[in-house]
Design a protein around this motif. Structure first.
Motif, PDB file in Angstrom:
ATOM      1  N   GLU A 126     -22.136  -1.554   1.558  1.00  9.99           N
ATOM      2  CA  GLU A 126     -21.941  -1.762   2.994  1.00  9.99           C
ATOM      3  C   GLU A 126     -23.090  -1.096   3.739  1.00  9.99           C
ATOM      4  O   GLU A 126     -23.654  -0.096   3.260  1.00  9.99           O
ATOM      5  CB  GLU A 126     -20.598  -1.130   3.398  1.00  9.99           C
ATOM      6  CG  GLU A 126     -20.314  -1.202   4.892  1.00  9.99           C
ATOM      7  CD  GLU A 126     -18.868  -0.857   5.247  1.00  9.99           C
ATOM      8  OE1 GLU A 126     -18.099  -0.476   4.349  1.00  9.99           O
ATOM      9  OE2 GLU A 126     -18.527  -0.978   6.435  1.00  9.99           O
TER      10      GLU A 126
ATOM     11  N   ASN B 128     -15.938  -2.351   7.217  1.00 19.23           N
ATOM     12  CA  ASN B 128     -15.677  -2.240   8.652  1.00 19.23           C
ATOM     13  C   ASN B 128     -16.903  -2.642   9.473  1.00 19.23           C
ATOM     14  O   ASN B 128     -16.778  -3.191  10.569  1.00 19.23           O
ATOM     15  CB  ASN B 128     -15.264  -0.808   8.990  1.00 19.23           C
ATOM     16  CG  ASN B 128     -13.950  -0.415   8.324  1.00 19.23           C
ATOM     17  OD1 ASN B 128     -13.188  -1.266   7.882  1.00 19.23           O
ATOM     18  ND2 ASN B 128     -13.671   0.874   8.237  1.00 19.23           N
TER      19      ASN B 128
ATOM     20  N   GLU C  78     -10.472  -6.591   6.225  1.00 15.99           N
ATOM     21  CA  GLU C  78      -9.309  -5.781   6.652  1.00 15.99           C
ATOM     22  C   GLU C  78      -8.826  -6.136   8.058  1.00 15.99           C
ATOM     23  O   GLU C  78      -8.638  -5.252   8.903  1.00 15.99           O
ATOM     24  CB  GLU C  78      -9.643  -4.285   6.550  1.00 15.99           C
ATOM     25  CG  GLU C  78      -9.889  -3.853   5.125  1.00 15.99           C
ATOM     26  CD  GLU C  78     -10.014  -2.350   4.902  1.00 15.99           C
ATOM     27  OE1 GLU C  78     -10.150  -1.600   5.886  1.00 15.99           O
ATOM     28  OE2 GLU C  78      -9.972  -1.935   3.727  1.00 15.99           O
TER      29      GLU C  78
ATOM     30  N   TYR D 104      -7.386   2.674  -1.798  1.00 17.13           N
ATOM     31  CA  TYR D 104      -8.067   3.919  -2.173  1.00 17.13           C
ATOM     32  C   TYR D 104      -6.998   4.965  -2.413  1.00 17.13           C
ATOM     33  O   TYR D 104      -5.957   4.947  -1.753  1.00 17.13           O
ATOM     34  CB  TYR D 104      -8.978   4.400  -1.043  1.00 17.13           C
ATOM     35  CG  TYR D 104     -10.132   3.474  -0.741  1.00 17.13           C
ATOM     36  CD1 TYR D 104     -11.305   3.537  -1.482  1.00 17.13           C
ATOM     37  CD2 TYR D 104     -10.043   2.544   0.290  1.00 17.13           C
ATOM     38  CE1 TYR D 104     -12.384   2.707  -1.196  1.00 17.13           C
ATOM     39  CE2 TYR D 104     -11.114   1.698   0.582  1.00 17.13           C
ATOM     40  CZ  TYR D 104     -12.273   1.784  -0.163  1.00 17.13           C
ATOM     41  OH  TYR D 104     -13.327   0.954   0.121  1.00 17.13           O
TER      42      TYR D 104
ATOM     43  N   GLU E  17     -11.846  -3.872  -2.842  1.00 19.92           N
ATOM     44  CA  GLU E  17     -12.170  -2.452  -2.565  1.00 19.92           C
ATOM     45  C   GLU E  17     -11.161  -1.619  -3.328  1.00 19.92           C
ATOM     46  O   GLU E  17      -9.952  -1.705  -3.060  1.00 19.92           O
ATOM     47  CB  GLU E  17     -12.104  -2.134  -1.067  1.00 19.92           C
ATOM     48  CG  GLU E  17     -13.248  -2.722  -0.268  1.00 19.92           C
ATOM     49  CD  GLU E  17     -13.299  -2.211   1.167  1.00 19.92           C
ATOM     50  OE1 GLU E  17     -12.959  -1.054   1.429  1.00 19.92           O
ATOM     51  OE2 GLU E  17     -13.668  -3.034   2.038  1.00 19.92           O
TER      52      GLU E  17
HETATM   53  O1  AHR Z   1     -15.396   1.363   1.844  1.00 19.58           O
HETATM   54  C1  AHR Z   1     -15.230   2.067   3.032  1.00 19.58           C
HETATM   55  C2  AHR Z   1     -14.353   1.344   4.044  1.00 19.58           C
HETATM   56  O2  AHR Z   1     -13.048   1.290   3.574  1.00 19.58           O
HETATM   57  C3  AHR Z   1     -14.708  -0.096   4.301  1.00 19.58           C
HETATM   58  O3  AHR Z   1     -15.673  -0.250   5.269  1.00 19.58           O
HETATM   59  C4  AHR Z   1     -13.410  -0.665   4.775  1.00 19.58           C
HETATM   60  O4  AHR Z   1     -13.282  -2.027   4.495  1.00 19.58           O
HETATM   61  C5  AHR Z   1     -12.360   0.178   4.119  1.00 19.58           C
HETATM   62  O5  AHR Z   1     -11.405   0.622   5.009  1.00 19.58           O
END
Ligand code: AHR
Length: 502
Positions: free
Chosen positions: A31, A76, A177, A248, A296
């Motif tokens: 990113e 993001n 997202e 995550y 992700e």
């Molecule tokens: O990977 C970091 C961020 O985590 C990304 O920009 C977003 O898509 C997610 O919330």
């Protein structure tokens, strides 16, 4: 006192496969965020930079992993991004604020640079469009720019900008997202369903050969989870190819057992999304199957406090630079195993991210090094290609916050052509070694090629620029085949890769 050795059994049948591994399950993500692009993959003037400004040391580690696809340019970031800013003469490209991350994007590195870099990295592009502050018109224009040969406004613009041949990007994310209120231009599920379908429909009219990934939920705990996926799929079932999942994991108040059991949570998430996809398939009486793009996934928490202190509106600051520890190796290993165990439905997955930002690879001005999570990701990508065998694990375990977690997580991959069998396994037990047994009578003549282990006495051990090999993978002699049975000792708290072949 002698160390306790517990026993576990792993059962596979040569002919009972979960599915072929789609190599894109070993994908990653870059990113425009922090030092992922600038100073990560691109740093003109650095002693490791090639004539294009690409960091050769980073490229080497990426090639060591063998990353088949990279999601780009966000995240993001993409929800406020104007793709046109990133093409044409660099001196004319605008500097813009990126409200998502509170920084300035210079656009010095853009679409053409990325495509050139991707070729060198031997990876394909998974390109995300902005469905936040922009929409259908923008989606139409960008795919005309990247995939139409020439003779039209945007394709000729690409040619004028130096790329005679189309980039032919075949995998597209319909935004990022969009269910999250933190997203620029966040949408309700009904709004997203409509716009994603209309944008996707037009993109496929322009290039019917593309595949589309619709936004699913940003994590399993989103209040709209389930309904979001169903609404998006009900509207766009014929257009969409994959639904995305993001997840995550942070700490569980230093409860290592619950932390390592988060792969059970990931497994629950995948099962739940498969159910929603199949529910919509059923109500639509459709023959088409929607698969999953887990685009992700990672551990992410170490950088949270440090990031709060960052000054706003600077260019590529040190953001989200998690320094991973050895415990993270184990969880990332178990998450990788979980993804592989779902190879029938998870076709794409992106470890987020690839360089410097929550990443397996870190760089400084003086070099690049492997974080602790590099090893399970690299070994799975390198040796996890083939067919996933239905792997039944009989092991003791424990009740976690997320359900029962066996101490041994494992998956076995068969590569019929190369005549190899690879066992990936994590031992989550903090104290005990495990002896695993695997009946190999259907694999006559197979021998142990290697057994690699990542372990460390300290769960919080890290790799740093000064100590880049504190946590690493080492070859051990813990595996033996006798009378058609593999027996391997998996040390307490360890990641293992055991390769067998003729
Ligand atoms: O990977 C970091 C961020 O985590 C990304 O920009 C977003 O898509 C997610 O919330």
């Amino acid at each position: 006192m002698a160390k306790k050795v517990q026993k576990a059994n792993i059962y596979v049948d040569r002919n009972i496969e979960v599915g072929q591994v789609d190599k894109r399950i070993f994908g990653s993500f870059i990113e425009h965020l922090g030092r992922a692009v600038y100073e990560g993959i691109y740093q003109p003037g650095n002693k490791f930079a090639d004539k294009n400004g690409f960091r050769k040391d980073t490229l080497k580690l990426i090639q060591e992993i063998g990353v088949p696809v990279v999601r780009y340019p966000g995240g993001n970031f993409v929800s406020g991004f104007h793709w046109e800013d990133s093409v044409g003469p660099v001196a004319k490209r605008p500097h813009r604020i990126d409200p998502a991350w509170g920084v300035i994007e210079t656009n010095e590195f853009g679409l053409h640079e990325f495509e050139k870099w991707a070729k060198l990295a031997k990876t394909d592009t998974m390109y995300a469009i902005n469905l936040g502050t922009r929409g259908i018109e923008d989606a139409k224009n960008v795919i005309e720019y990247t995939n139409i040969k020439g003779g039209t406004y945007y394709s000729d613009m690409r040619i004028k900008n130096g790329a005679k041949d189309p980039f032919n990007i075949k995998l597209w994310c319909q935004g990022n997202e969009m269910d999250g209120p933190w997203q620029m231009g966040h949408l309700t599920m009904q709004e997203y369903a409509r716009i994603a379908n209309e944008a996707g429909k037009m993109m496929k009219w322009i290039d019917p050969g593309i595949e589309l990934v619709a936004c699913g939920s940003s994590n399993l705990d989103m209040p709209t989870f389930g309904k979001w996926e169903a609404t998006v799929l009900e509207e766009g079932y014929d257009t969409i190819d994959y639904v995305s999942l993001h997840q995550y994991y942070g700490p569980d108040h230093n409860d290592w057992a619950d932390f390592l059991a988060k792969s059970v949570h990931m497994d629950n998430f995948i099962n739940a999304v498969v159910s929603v996809c199949d529910y919509v398939k059923a109500v639509k009486h459709s023959k088409k199957q929607i698969n999953l793009s887990f685009d992700e996934w990672n551990v992410w928490y170490h950088s949270n406090e440090q990031d709060k202190k960052l000054e706003k509106w600077t260019t590529h600051p040190h953001q989200l630079e998690d320094v991973y520890n050895f415990a993270d190796t184990l969880l990332v290993g178990s998450m990788m195993i979980t993804l592989l165990r779902h190879a029938d439905r998870v076709k794409i997955a992106c470890l987020a991210q690839l360089v410097n930002v929550i990443a397996p690879i870190m760089t400084s001005d003086t070099g690049a090094w492997r974080q602790t999570i590099f090893f399970p990701y690299m070994q799975a990508s390198k040796y996890g290609r083939g067919a996933v065998l239905n792997t039944v694990v009989k092991s003791a375990g424990y009740e976690s916050k997320y359900g029962f977690a066996p101490y041994i997580d494992s998956v076995v991959i068969k590569d019929e052509e190369a005549e190899t069998l690879t066992v990936f396994a994590v031992n989550k037990n903090m104290d005990d070694d495990f002896e695993i047994s695997l009946d190999l009578r259907q694999f006559e003549g197979y021998k142990v090629i290697e057994h690699q282990v990542v372990t460390h006495k300290d769960l919080e051990a890290v790799n740093t620029e000064k100590k880049p090999e504190n946590v690493k993978s080492v070859a051990v002699k813990n595996s033996k085949i006798t009378k058609g049975e593999l027996k391997s000792i998996l040390p307490a708290k360890s990641w293992n890769m055991i390769r067998l072949g003729k």
